[in-house]
Design a protein around this motif. Structure first.
Motif, PDB file in Angstrom:
ATOM      1  N   ASP A 247     -32.389 -11.385 -12.938  1.00  0.00           N
ATOM      2  CA  ASP A 247     -31.742 -10.807 -11.755  1.00  0.00           C
ATOM      3  C   ASP A 247     -30.252 -10.610 -12.012  1.00  0.00           C
ATOM      4  O   ASP A 247     -29.403 -11.343 -11.497  1.00  0.00           O
TER       5      ASP A 247
ATOM      6  N   ASP B 139     -27.893  -8.432 -11.163  1.00  0.00           N
ATOM      7  CA  ASP B 139     -26.890  -8.146 -10.134  1.00  0.00           C
ATOM      8  C   ASP B 139     -27.138  -8.909  -8.840  1.00  0.00           C
ATOM      9  O   ASP B 139     -26.465  -8.672  -7.838  1.00  0.00           O
TER      10      ASP B 139
ATOM     11  N   ARG C 206     -29.615  -8.684  -6.868  1.00  0.00           N
ATOM     12  CA  ARG C 206     -30.312  -7.890  -5.859  1.00  0.00           C
ATOM     13  C   ARG C 206     -31.632  -8.532  -5.435  1.00  0.00           C
ATOM     14  O   ARG C 206     -31.979  -8.550  -4.257  1.00  0.00           O
ATOM     15  N   PHE C 207     -32.369  -9.069  -6.420  1.00  0.00           N
ATOM     16  CA  PHE C 207     -33.651  -9.687  -6.081  1.00  0.00           C
ATOM     17  C   PHE C 207     -33.438 -10.892  -5.174  1.00  0.00           C
ATOM     18  O   PHE C 207     -34.153 -11.065  -4.181  1.00  0.00           O
TER      19      PHE C 207
ATOM     20  N   GLY D  34     -33.222  -3.779 -11.954  1.00  0.00           N
ATOM     21  CA  GLY D  34     -34.052  -4.771 -11.281  1.00  0.00           C
ATOM     22  C   GLY D  34     -35.542  -4.527 -11.412  1.00  0.00           C
ATOM     23  O   GLY D  34     -36.342  -5.216 -10.768  1.00  0.00           O
TER      24      GLY D  34
ATOM     25  N   THR E 271     -37.481  -7.663 -12.834  1.00  0.00           N
ATOM     26  CA  THR E 271     -37.593  -8.745 -11.861  1.00  0.00           C
ATOM     27  C   THR E 271     -38.706  -8.456 -10.870  1.00  0.00           C
ATOM     28  O   THR E 271     -39.507  -9.338 -10.535  1.00  0.00           O
ATOM     29  N   ARG E 272     -38.762  -7.219 -10.390  1.00  0.00           N
ATOM     30  CA  ARG E 272     -39.824  -6.861  -9.447  1.00  0.00           C
ATOM     31  C   ARG E 272     -41.201  -6.950 -10.098  1.00  0.00           C
ATOM     32  O   ARG E 272     -42.169  -7.384  -9.474  1.00  0.00           O
TER      33      ARG E 272
END
Length: 453
Positions: A235, A237, A239-240, A414, A417-418
């Motif tokens: 992750d 930045d 964002r997750f 991201g 991560t997703r």
């Protein structure tokens, strides 16, 4: 003193654990990988078809011939000019009929009829005598053994399906009256078995058996810890954490975070037959500058093939990357399967991104590891790749020489991560426990909660 697999510590109610026979075949790593986690309930360990003591001299030669043919086929695409043509012929033999429209496919295929002739001519007889002498359920990850032992014994037979779709050869010539029960990794495989004439009561969607060392028990303690670390690493930045942080803590619990993320570890699982060595080498070259800048670490998993290990040592010397061997670049090779599987589980625990052809390893996305897929080899891998993308757990690789660009784009955006999170949410993780549940009770509870399936 009898040796006990250390992973038994992840089982509960061990006095109620059923004991099984666990025969399989050495055709690359796939069937062995699916069987390995089940050794915990197999007193006699893994039984390899064609080995001395479970096959006569003639059958031993036959199995050696099967293995040589398998390995040659897996390399066909590497041949210039004729490779693609020869491989396409093999795909016709292994062909899986289109999934739609739903229709009756229960009629035996040429492959099934050929296998039945082999069984009538003695394939599996020695193994059947050995297993029948000590009656217990048989769980196998190889179709030929399931069909042979059904014909030659009166033991309960269970067959583990290793892919999202399968050829008709996995099912008996008389599917409706067969007694083979199937453990499947996903609903797509269940629907295919239905088309082949297997009734619902003999199909259980358990998920593929995954290493208990990476699961950590029915509460998924090790998996949740490893995934929490992986999400933090990927992750970039934040964002997750902003969008899914509350959801992640709900499923994974609170875990201590390192002061700063380590460079992500990109594991290249090259395969038992070494069929995709050149692609992995291209990816390694494409990541050379990112490795030099210590922005990514790479594990090269070479299986049990010393020629693959030697190839990568030579490549690192040629590319001037030997200085990175150790922390930044790891070459993992072992001379035997037992050491390989335990070592691979260790590597998976530290892996943040997994590159592989969409084989049985496709279902390891359930551990919360984002998958980058090499081109599929064979129709079953086409369906595995389709399944991974349908649940959002992986993507096909881009051109190898630009890996340092597209991989880091996916990191920064991201996507990885997703993919890790989707694999955890929608993949089945408790395959070993669900199989034990069926063996103990004759049935299993279907779950939708990510921590209970």
């Amino acid at each position: 003193m009898k040796k006990v697999d250390y992973s038994t510590r992840y089982l509960i109610n061990q006095e109620e654990i059923p004991k099984i026979w666990l025969p399989t075949a050495e055709m690359g790593l796939g069937h062995l990988r699916a069987a390995e986690p089940l050794k915990v309930i197999a007193d006699n360990g893994l039984i390899l078809a064609g080995e001395e003591g479970v096959a006569g001299v003639k059958e031993q030669k036959q199995w050696r011939s099967f293995r040589r043919t398998y390995e040659r086929i897996s390399r066909l695409r590497r041949l210039p000019l004729v490779g693609f043509f020869l491989y396409s012929l093999m795909e016709q033999v292994l062909n899986i009929s289109p999934y739609y429209p739903f229709r009756d496919l229960s009629r035996p295929s040429l492959q099934v009829n050929y296998l039945m002739r082999l069984i009538k001519n003695g394939m599996g007889e020695v193994l059947a005598v050995k297993l029948q002498a000590e009656p217990r359920p048989v769980v196998t990850t190889f179709y030929a053994l399931a069909l042979a032992l059904e014909k030659l014994t009166d033991l309960p037979i269970y067959c583990v399906i290793c892919d999202a779709d399968l050829n008709r050869v996995w099912v008996s010539d008389d599917p409706r009256n067969s007694r083979i029960k199937y453990f499947v990794p996903c609903s797509h495989a269940r629907q295919r078995l239905r088309a082949y004439g297997v009734p619902d009561e003999r199909i259980f969607i358990t998920g593929l058996p995954l290493p208990l060392e990476n699961i950590g028990g029915p509460d998924l303690a090790v998996l949740r810890r490893d995934l929490a670390r992986r999400l933090f690493t990927l992750d970039y930045d934040g964002r997750f954490a902003l969008v899914h942080g509350i959801e992640a803590r709900h499923y994974l619990g609170e875990h201590d975070k390192p002061e700063r993320p380590q460079p992500p570890r990109f594991t290249l699982a090259i395969g038992g037959a070494g069929a995709q060595t050149e692609i992995a080498a291209g990816l390694l070259r494409g990541l050379k500058e990112q490795i030099r800048k210590d922005r990514i670490h790479v594990s090269l998993v070479c299986g049990v093939r010393p020629e693959v290990r030697d190839f990568f040592h030579k490549l690192l010397r040629k590319e001037g990357m030997e200085e990175f061997l150790g922390e930044r670049v790891e070459i993992f090779y072992t001379p035997d399967y037992s050491s390989y599987f335990s070592g691979f589980s260790r590597i998976l625990s530290a892996t943040d991104i997994l590159w592989t052809k969409p084989s049985e390893l496709s279902f390891y996305c359930s551990l919360g590891i984002p998958m980058i897929m090499a081109p599929p080899l064979g129709p079953h891998e086409v369906y595995n790749a389709q399944w991974i993308q349908e649940i959002g757990a992986g993507l096909p690789q881009q051109e190898e020489k630009y890996a340092g660009e597209w991989l880091f784009d996916w990191l920064m955006e991201g996507r990885l991560t997703r993919m890790a999170w989707n694999g955890f949410l929608y993949g089945r993780k408790l395959g070993v426990y669900k199989i034990i549940e069926v063996l103990r009770t004759g049935t299993m509870v279907r779950e939708v909660h990510p921590l209970r399936r």
